[in-house]
Design a protein around this motif. Structure first.
Motif, PDB file in Angstrom:
ATOM      1  N   LEU A 125       0.832  -1.193   0.000  1.00  0.00           N
ATOM      2  CA  LEU A 125       0.000   0.000   0.000  1.00  0.00           C
ATOM      3  C   LEU A 125       0.868   1.245   0.000  1.00  0.00           C
ATOM      4  CD1 LEU A 125      -2.730  -1.007   2.631  1.00  0.00           C
ATOM      5  CD2 LEU A 125      -2.584  -1.562   0.188  1.00  0.00           C
ATOM      6  N   SER A 126       0.535   2.187  -0.867  1.00  0.00           N
ATOM      7  CA  SER A 126       1.301   3.421  -1.032  1.00  0.00           C
ATOM      8  C   SER A 126       0.480   4.610  -0.550  1.00  0.00           C
ATOM      9  CB  SER A 126       1.678   3.597  -2.507  1.00  0.00           C
ATOM     10  OG  SER A 126       2.279   4.853  -2.733  1.00  0.00           O
ATOM     11  N   GLY A 127       0.885   5.196   0.563  1.00  0.00           N
ATOM     12  CA  GLY A 127       0.196   6.367   1.102  1.00  0.00           C
ATOM     13  C   GLY A 127       0.993   7.641   0.878  1.00  0.00           C
ATOM     14  N   GLY A 128       0.445   8.755   1.329  1.00  0.00           N
ATOM     15  CA  GLY A 128       1.126  10.041   1.200  1.00  0.00           C
ATOM     16  C   GLY A 128       1.112  10.784   2.526  1.00  0.00           C
ATOM     17  N   TYR A 129       1.387  12.091   2.472  1.00  0.00           N
ATOM     18  CA  TYR A 129       1.271  12.901   3.681  1.00  0.00           C
ATOM     19  C   TYR A 129       0.871  14.318   3.329  1.00  0.00           C
ATOM     20  CZ  TYR A 129       6.251  14.203   2.793  1.00  0.00           C
ATOM     21  OH  TYR A 129       7.436  14.623   2.259  1.00  0.00           O
ATOM     22  N   TYR A 130       0.464  15.052   4.357  1.00  0.00           N
ATOM     23  CA  TYR A 130       0.086  16.451   4.205  1.00  0.00           C
ATOM     24  C   TYR A 130       1.122  17.286   4.962  1.00  0.00           C
ATOM     25  CZ  TYR A 130      -2.763  20.691   4.190  1.00  0.00           C
ATOM     26  OH  TYR A 130      -3.215  21.978   3.994  1.00  0.00           O
ATOM     27  N   LYS A 131       1.866  18.085   4.221  1.00  0.00           N
ATOM     28  CA  LYS A 131       2.959  18.848   4.823  1.00  0.00           C
ATOM     29  C   LYS A 131       2.452  20.098   5.542  1.00  0.00           C
ATOM     30  CE  LYS A 131       6.630  17.498   1.613  1.00  0.00           C
ATOM     31  NZ  LYS A 131       7.680  17.991   0.681  1.00  0.00           N
ATOM     32  N   LEU A 132       2.956  20.308   6.742  1.00  0.00           N
ATOM     33  CA  LEU A 132       2.634  21.503   7.520  1.00  0.00           C
ATOM     34  C   LEU A 132       3.847  22.427   7.574  1.00  0.00           C
ATOM     35  CD1 LEU A 132       0.785  19.987  10.609  1.00  0.00           C
ATOM     36  CD2 LEU A 132      -0.240  21.013   8.565  1.00  0.00           C
ATOM     37  N   PRO A 133       3.611  23.729   7.682  1.00  0.00           N
ATOM     38  CA  PRO A 133       4.725  24.665   7.879  1.00  0.00           C
ATOM     39  C   PRO A 133       5.265  24.559   9.303  1.00  0.00           C
ATOM     40  CG  PRO A 133       2.633  25.838   7.907  1.00  0.00           C
ATOM     41  CD  PRO A 133       2.320  24.429   7.528  1.00  0.00           C
ATOM     42  N   MET A 134       6.422  25.133   9.540  1.00  0.00           N
ATOM     43  CA  MET A 134       7.095  24.989  10.823  1.00  0.00           C
ATOM     44  C   MET A 134       6.279  25.534  11.998  1.00  0.00           C
ATOM     45  SD  MET A 134       9.628  23.853  12.530  1.00  0.00           S
ATOM     46  CE  MET A 134      10.986  23.518  11.395  1.00  0.00           C
ATOM     47  N   LYS A 135       5.660  26.696  11.830  1.00  0.00           N
ATOM     48  CA  LYS A 135       4.951  27.316  12.952  1.00  0.00           C
ATOM     49  C   LYS A 135       3.836  26.415  13.472  1.00  0.00           C
ATOM     50  CE  LYS A 135       4.111  30.859  15.701  1.00  0.00           C
ATOM     51  NZ  LYS A 135       2.996  30.347  16.499  1.00  0.00           N
ATOM     52  N   ILE A 136       3.043  25.853  12.568  1.00  0.00           N
ATOM     53  CA  ILE A 136       1.962  24.954  13.008  1.00  0.00           C
ATOM     54  C   ILE A 136       2.558  23.676  13.582  1.00  0.00           C
ATOM     55  CG2 ILE A 136      -0.110  23.701  12.316  1.00  0.00           C
ATOM     56  CD1 ILE A 136      -0.521  25.692  10.097  1.00  0.00           C
ATOM     57  N   SER A 137       3.620  23.189  12.970  1.00  0.00           N
ATOM     58  CA  SER A 137       4.272  21.971  13.467  1.00  0.00           C
ATOM     59  C   SER A 137       4.692  22.150  14.923  1.00  0.00           C
ATOM     60  CB  SER A 137       5.503  21.642  12.618  1.00  0.00           C
ATOM     61  OG  SER A 137       5.164  21.418  11.274  1.00  0.00           O
ATOM     62  N   GLU A 138       5.229  23.303  15.235  1.00  0.00           N
ATOM     63  CA  GLU A 138       5.674  23.580  16.600  1.00  0.00           C
ATOM     64  C   GLU A 138       4.498  23.757  17.556  1.00  0.00           C
ATOM     65  OE1 GLU A 138       9.871  25.926  15.617  1.00  0.00           O
ATOM     66  OE2 GLU A 138       8.001  27.065  15.803  1.00  0.00           O
ATOM     67  N   ASP A 139       3.423  24.354  17.059  1.00  0.00           N
ATOM     68  CA  ASP A 139       2.314  24.726  17.946  1.00  0.00           C
ATOM     69  C   ASP A 139       1.341  23.590  18.250  1.00  0.00           C
ATOM     70  OD1 ASP A 139       3.353  27.245  18.066  1.00  0.00           O
ATOM     71  OD2 ASP A 139       1.859  28.186  16.752  1.00  0.00           O
ATOM     72  N   ILE A 140       1.310  22.543  17.435  1.00  0.00           N
ATOM     73  CA  ILE A 140       0.381  21.444  17.670  1.00  0.00           C
ATOM     74  C   ILE A 140       0.661  20.801  19.030  1.00  0.00           C
ATOM     75  CG2 ILE A 140      -0.158  19.069  16.959  1.00  0.00           C
ATOM     76  CD1 ILE A 140      -0.032  19.972  14.091  1.00  0.00           C
ATOM     77  N   THR A 141      -0.393  20.648  19.814  1.00  0.00           N
ATOM     78  CA  THR A 141      -0.282  20.107  21.167  1.00  0.00           C
ATOM     79  C   THR A 141      -0.845  18.688  21.228  1.00  0.00           C
ATOM     80  OG1 THR A 141      -2.464  20.885  21.840  1.00  0.00           O
ATOM     81  CG2 THR A 141      -0.610  22.433  22.092  1.00  0.00           C
ATOM     82  N   LYS A 142      -0.625  18.044  22.361  1.00  0.00           N
ATOM     83  CA  LYS A 142      -1.212  16.721  22.584  1.00  0.00           C
ATOM     84  C   LYS A 142      -2.729  16.793  22.491  1.00  0.00           C
ATOM     85  CE  LYS A 142      -1.104  14.920  26.783  1.00  0.00           C
ATOM     86  NZ  LYS A 142      -0.642  14.157  27.977  1.00  0.00           N
ATOM     87  N   GLU A 143      -3.317  17.856  23.006  1.00  0.00           N
ATOM     88  CA  GLU A 143      -4.777  18.012  22.960  1.00  0.00           C
ATOM     89  C   GLU A 143      -5.274  18.159  21.525  1.00  0.00           C
ATOM     90  OE1 GLU A 143      -2.729  19.642  25.084  1.00  0.00           O
ATOM     91  OE2 GLU A 143      -3.307  18.317  26.752  1.00  0.00           O
ATOM     92  N   ASP A 144      -4.502  18.863  20.687  1.00  0.00           N
ATOM     93  CA  ASP A 144      -4.871  18.995  19.267  1.00  0.00           C
ATOM     94  C   ASP A 144      -4.864  17.635  18.577  1.00  0.00           C
ATOM     95  OD1 ASP A 144      -5.015  21.795  19.530  1.00  0.00           O
ATOM     96  OD2 ASP A 144      -2.892  22.033  19.039  1.00  0.00           O
ATOM     97  N   ILE A 145      -3.921  16.792  18.973  1.00  0.00           N
ATOM     98  CA  ILE A 145      -3.810  15.458  18.373  1.00  0.00           C
ATOM     99  C   ILE A 145      -4.919  14.555  18.888  1.00  0.00           C
ATOM    100  CG2 ILE A 145      -2.335  13.414  18.158  1.00  0.00           C
ATOM    101  CD1 ILE A 145       0.069  15.420  18.525  1.00  0.00           C
ATOM    102  N   TYR A 146      -5.118  14.537  20.195  1.00  0.00           N
ATOM    103  CA  TYR A 146      -6.133  13.662  20.785  1.00  0.00           C
ATOM    104  C   TYR A 146      -7.547  14.040  20.344  1.00  0.00           C
ATOM    105  CZ  TYR A 146      -2.970  11.118  23.931  1.00  0.00           C
ATOM    106  OH  TYR A 146      -1.987  10.283  24.445  1.00  0.00           O
ATOM    107  N   SER A 147      -7.781  15.313  20.128  1.00  0.00           N
ATOM    108  CA  SER A 147      -9.111  15.755  19.677  1.00  0.00           C
ATOM    109  C   SER A 147      -9.303  15.547  18.179  1.00  0.00           C
ATOM    110  CB  SER A 147      -9.316  17.236  20.000  1.00  0.00           C
ATOM    111  OG  SER A 147      -8.472  18.041  19.195  1.00  0.00           O
ATOM    112  N   GLY A 148      -8.180  15.422  17.438  1.00  0.00           N
ATOM    113  CA  GLY A 148      -8.243  15.254  15.993  1.00  0.00           C
ATOM    114  C   GLY A 148      -8.348  16.557  15.223  1.00  0.00           C
ATOM    115  N   ARG A 149      -8.364  17.703  15.925  1.00  0.00           N
ATOM    116  CA  ARG A 149      -8.568  18.965  15.201  1.00  0.00           C
ATOM    117  C   ARG A 149      -7.378  19.350  14.323  1.00  0.00           C
ATOM    118  NH1 ARG A 149      -9.181  20.740  20.695  1.00  0.00           N
ATOM    119  NH2 ARG A 149      -7.221  21.435  21.602  1.00  0.00           N
ATOM    120  N   CYS A 150      -6.204  18.783  14.589  1.00  0.00           N
ATOM    121  CA  CYS A 150      -5.046  19.118  13.756  1.00  0.00           C
ATOM    122  C   CYS A 150      -5.172  18.519  12.351  1.00  0.00           C
ATOM    123  CB  CYS A 150      -3.750  18.662  14.415  1.00  0.00           C
ATOM    124  SG  CYS A 150      -3.642  16.891  14.741  1.00  0.00           S
ATOM    125  N   PHE A 151      -6.189  17.659  12.136  1.00  0.00           N
ATOM    126  CA  PHE A 151      -6.461  17.109  10.803  1.00  0.00           C
ATOM    127  C   PHE A 151      -7.643  17.806  10.132  1.00  0.00           C
ATOM    128  CE2 PHE A 151      -4.531  13.781  13.369  1.00  0.00           C
ATOM    129  CZ  PHE A 151      -3.509  13.346  12.547  1.00  0.00           C
TER     130      PHE A 151
END
Length: 272
Positions: A116-142
């Motif tokens: 299976l061949s997947g891809g990714y969605y690239k984020l800029p540095m500022k958002i990459s740094e700012d994403i928190t555990k809560e953003d990940i657990y809630s799914g809002r970073c997607f």
């Protein structure tokens, strides 16, 4: 609970990024997996990170490490393949946070005779740094609407974050992008990996994952396009390890693999 998929995550001295990625795997709807960290020589910060997060996550973590001797990702990936305990392997990177259905979709679409061949969605540095555990657990970073509040512009690539099964299928079908082995998001059968002798350990950065996939295809394994179904977001980072001579050497090896339709590398898991 029977573990039936091994997830190999490559990393090198990026514990803060790796921690966010491992939080992502703690949200997965499909939970019958183990995680193998393929560590290309990180210092003690990565081990400390893994020791801490192991107390929080539901899955087991195995840390496969070797000494730092430059970019040796292919070598540590081969070691990690041998450390897996299942028949099916998913590979990604320590800078790619998986959406909650990431592993589920790799399981859903896996098939004998395919990778299976997947891809990714690239984020800029500022958002990459700012994403928190809560953003990940809630799914809002997607959530593209949430990301747009942080400056993401409208673009066709935003379709990579779609959660529509039909739309994902349609985009997978019509995309002009070839289905290739992408080290940040690909999965396949362990026996197929061993049949081509794993990764070519002469190769450093630049197409080393593609060459592995090309040998799989030469050996009769077909590639299935899932770049819009298996969703992960890529955290930004510098690439100080990239050197022109690496690219040149890898290009020569890939050219030979294509020209000779090679299915085996003499420089892989088994040494001659």
């Amino acid at each position: 609970m029977k573990i039936d998929i091994s997830i190999i995550i490559s990393t090198y001295n990026s514990p803060e990024w790796l921690k966010k990625v491992l939080y992502g795997y703690n949200t997965q709807t499909y939970r019958n997996f183990e995680v193998i960290i393929a560590d290309d020589g990180s210092d003690e910060r990565t081990k400390k990170c893994l020791d801490e997060i192991a107390t929080e996550v539901f899955y087991s973590i195995k840390h496969v490490w070797h000494e730092d001797n430059g970019f040796q990702k292919t070598i540590i990936l081969n070691k990690a393949i041998l450390a897996t305990s299942t028949d099916y392997i998913l590979m990604s990177d320590g800078d790619c946070i998986p959406r909650e259905d990431f592993v589920e979709n790799h399981i859903k679409y896996r098939e004998e005779g395919y990778f299976l061949s997947g891809g990714y969605y690239k984020l800029p540095m500022k958002i990459s740094e700012d994403i928190t555990k809560e953003d990940i657990y809630s799914g809002r970073c997607f959530d593209i609407h949430w990301l747009k509040k942080y400056g993401i512009k409208s673009s066709f690539k935003n379709n990579k974050l779609t959660n529509s099964t039909f739309k994902s299928w349609l985009l997978n079908t019509i995309t002009p992008t070839n289905a290739s082995w992408n080290g940040h998001n690909a999965s396949g059968w362990k026996r197929d990996f061993l049949a081509v002798n794993g990764f070519d350990e002469r190769m450093q950065y630049g197409g080393e994952d593609r060459e592995f996939g090309e040998r799989l295809i030469n050996n009769g394994v077909q590639a299935k396009q899932l770049r819009y179904s298996t969703v992960c977001i890529h955290l930004d980072h510098a690439r100080g390890y990239v050197k022109p001579e690496m690219i040149k050497k890898n290009y020569k090896i890939r050219k030979e693999t294509k020209l000779l339709q090679k299915t085996w590398t003499e420089f892989g898991i088994k040494k001659t």
